[in-house]
Design a protein around this motif. Structure first.
Motif, PDB file in Angstrom:
ATOM      1  N   ARG A 108     -38.348   8.105 -71.443  1.00  0.00           N
ATOM      2  CA  ARG A 108     -37.941   8.059 -72.831  1.00  0.00           C
ATOM      3  C   ARG A 108     -38.908   8.716 -73.683  1.00  0.00           C
ATOM      4  NH1 ARG A 108     -37.017   5.546 -77.396  1.00  0.00           N
ATOM      5  NH2 ARG A 108     -35.400   4.769 -77.929  1.00  0.00           N
ATOM      6  N   GLU A 109     -40.207   8.678 -73.527  1.00  0.00           N
ATOM      7  CA  GLU A 109     -41.068   9.249 -74.567  1.00  0.00           C
ATOM      8  C   GLU A 109     -40.805  10.905 -74.526  1.00  0.00           C
ATOM      9  OE1 GLU A 109     -45.833   9.507 -75.271  1.00  0.00           O
ATOM     10  OE2 GLU A 109     -44.778   7.455 -74.946  1.00  0.00           O
ATOM     11  N   HIS A 110     -40.864  11.162 -73.417  1.00  0.00           N
ATOM     12  CA  HIS A 110     -40.739  12.747 -73.234  1.00  0.00           C
ATOM     13  C   HIS A 110     -39.297  13.278 -73.455  1.00  0.00           C
ATOM     14  CE1 HIS A 110     -41.073  16.659 -71.268  1.00  0.00           C
ATOM     15  NE2 HIS A 110     -39.944  16.563 -70.598  1.00  0.00           N
ATOM     16  N   LEU A 111     -38.348  12.529 -73.233  1.00  0.00           N
ATOM     17  CA  LEU A 111     -37.054  12.939 -73.678  1.00  0.00           C
ATOM     18  C   LEU A 111     -36.868  12.923 -75.325  1.00  0.00           C
ATOM     19  CD1 LEU A 111     -34.889  11.306 -70.874  1.00  0.00           C
ATOM     20  CD2 LEU A 111     -35.293  13.936 -71.300  1.00  0.00           C
ATOM     21  N   ASP A 112     -37.365  11.815 -75.623  1.00  0.00           N
ATOM     22  CA  ASP A 112     -37.212  11.494 -77.354  1.00  0.00           C
ATOM     23  C   ASP A 112     -37.976  12.691 -77.825  1.00  0.00           C
ATOM     24  OD1 ASP A 112     -36.172  10.138 -79.441  1.00  0.00           O
ATOM     25  OD2 ASP A 112     -38.074   8.917 -79.511  1.00  0.00           O
ATOM     26  N   ALA A 113     -39.008  13.293 -77.521  1.00  0.00           N
ATOM     27  CA  ALA A 113     -39.644  14.065 -78.269  1.00  0.00           C
ATOM     28  C   ALA A 113     -39.061  15.495 -77.836  1.00  0.00           C
ATOM     29  CB  ALA A 113     -41.230  14.136 -77.826  1.00  0.00           C
ATOM     30  N   GLY A 114     -38.661  15.759 -76.649  1.00  0.00           N
ATOM     31  CA  GLY A 114     -38.199  16.955 -76.139  1.00  0.00           C
ATOM     32  C   GLY A 114     -36.690  17.324 -77.004  1.00  0.00           C
ATOM     33  N   TRP A 115     -35.878  16.177 -77.234  1.00  0.00           N
ATOM     34  CA  TRP A 115     -34.574  16.839 -77.989  1.00  0.00           C
ATOM     35  C   TRP A 115     -34.875  17.654 -79.459  1.00  0.00           C
ATOM     36  CZ3 TRP A 115     -29.856  17.312 -76.289  1.00  0.00           C
ATOM     37  CH2 TRP A 115     -29.456  16.217 -75.108  1.00  0.00           C
ATOM     38  N   PRO A 116     -35.526  17.042 -80.327  1.00  0.00           N
ATOM     39  CA  PRO A 116     -36.000  17.832 -81.312  1.00  0.00           C
ATOM     40  C   PRO A 116     -36.860  19.202 -81.189  1.00  0.00           C
ATOM     41  CG  PRO A 116     -36.858  15.574 -81.779  1.00  0.00           C
ATOM     42  CD  PRO A 116     -36.337  15.677 -80.364  1.00  0.00           C
ATOM     43  N   ARG A 117     -37.625  18.986 -80.233  1.00  0.00           N
ATOM     44  CA  ARG A 117     -38.657  20.465 -80.039  1.00  0.00           C
ATOM     45  C   ARG A 117     -37.465  21.545 -79.147  1.00  0.00           C
ATOM     46  NH1 ARG A 117     -41.782  18.254 -76.586  1.00  0.00           N
ATOM     47  NH2 ARG A 117     -41.040  19.362 -74.911  1.00  0.00           N
ATOM     48  N   MET A 118     -36.932  21.062 -78.315  1.00  0.00           N
ATOM     49  CA  MET A 118     -36.258  21.947 -77.298  1.00  0.00           C
ATOM     50  C   MET A 118     -34.689  22.345 -77.890  1.00  0.00           C
ATOM     51  SD  MET A 118     -38.459  22.609 -75.185  1.00  0.00           S
ATOM     52  CE  MET A 118     -37.767  23.688 -74.270  1.00  0.00           C
ATOM     53  N   TYR A 119     -34.184  21.427 -78.683  1.00  0.00           N
ATOM     54  CA  TYR A 119     -32.773  21.632 -79.158  1.00  0.00           C
ATOM     55  C   TYR A 119     -32.676  21.654 -80.742  1.00  0.00           C
ATOM     56  CZ  TYR A 119     -30.251  20.365 -74.829  1.00  0.00           C
ATOM     57  OH  TYR A 119     -29.985  20.192 -73.408  1.00  0.00           O
ATOM     58  N   TRP A 120     -32.959  20.713 -81.362  1.00  0.00           N
ATOM     59  CA  TRP A 120     -32.700  20.606 -82.847  1.00  0.00           C
ATOM     60  C   TRP A 120     -33.359  21.701 -83.716  1.00  0.00           C
ATOM     61  CZ3 TRP A 120     -29.213  18.382 -80.671  1.00  0.00           C
ATOM     62  CH2 TRP A 120     -29.153  17.185 -80.145  1.00  0.00           C
ATOM     63  N   GLU A 121     -34.705  21.889 -83.693  1.00  0.00           N
ATOM     64  CA  GLU A 121     -35.735  22.753 -84.228  1.00  0.00           C
ATOM     65  C   GLU A 121     -35.139  24.014 -84.004  1.00  0.00           C
ATOM     66  OE1 GLU A 121     -39.592  21.410 -83.687  1.00  0.00           O
ATOM     67  OE2 GLU A 121     -38.898  19.522 -84.270  1.00  0.00           O
ATOM     68  N   PRO A 122     -34.834  24.561 -82.630  1.00  0.00           N
ATOM     69  CA  PRO A 122     -34.415  26.007 -82.626  1.00  0.00           C
ATOM     70  C   PRO A 122     -33.143  26.199 -82.935  1.00  0.00           C
ATOM     71  CG  PRO A 122     -35.300  25.046 -80.545  1.00  0.00           C
ATOM     72  CD  PRO A 122     -35.386  23.881 -81.505  1.00  0.00           C
TER      73      PRO A 122
END
Length: 128
Positions: A108-122
């Motif tokens: 959960r922690e890894h995925l929850d942080a990954g969505w903004p970093r890998m998808y939303w911000e770019p």
């Protein structure tokens, strides 16, 4: 399984533009900087981030909804999670609502942080 991830993100682009960027392999590759293959029809397979994420499009409503089975390469082969993305007009842009469920405990922690970093911000930079 872990508790679902729920995120809301606002974009300064139409729901149709956000949808296209998430379902078109060329645009997805452009904003993530990594290879993607996306067959954007219901039942179509996808592979993104150079094969780190794979799955199938289970439901597509252009400009409104994307539902996918979603598998991370390091997970056991039999494990797929569910990703539901809703796109709603919000002011002059779009509110994206993510619901990611059925992923293995401890991710959960890894995925929850990954969505903004890998998808939303770019994606925000791509759509600007």
């Amino acid at each position: 399984m872990s508790a679902p991830i729920y995120q809301e993100v606002d974009f300064k682009a139409s729901p149709e533009r956000v949808y296209q960027a998430l379902t078109d392999a060329k645009q997805f590759s452009t904003f993530t900087g990594l290879p993607a293959e996306i067959h954007n029809e219901a039942g179509g397979a996808f592979k993104c981030f150079g094969g780190q994420i794979t799955g199938r499009m289970t439901e597509l409503l252009p400009g409104k909804k994307i539902v996918q089975t979603w598998h991370v390469a390091m997970w056991p082969d039999s494990v797929d999670s569910m990703v539901r993305i809703e796109l709603k007009p919000h002011g002059e842009g779009t509110r994206l609502i993510l619901d990611h469920s059925d992923f293995p405990e401890g991710n959960r922690e890894h995925l929850d942080a990954g969505w903004p970093r890998m998808y939303w911000e770019p994606l925000k930079k791509h759509l600007a």
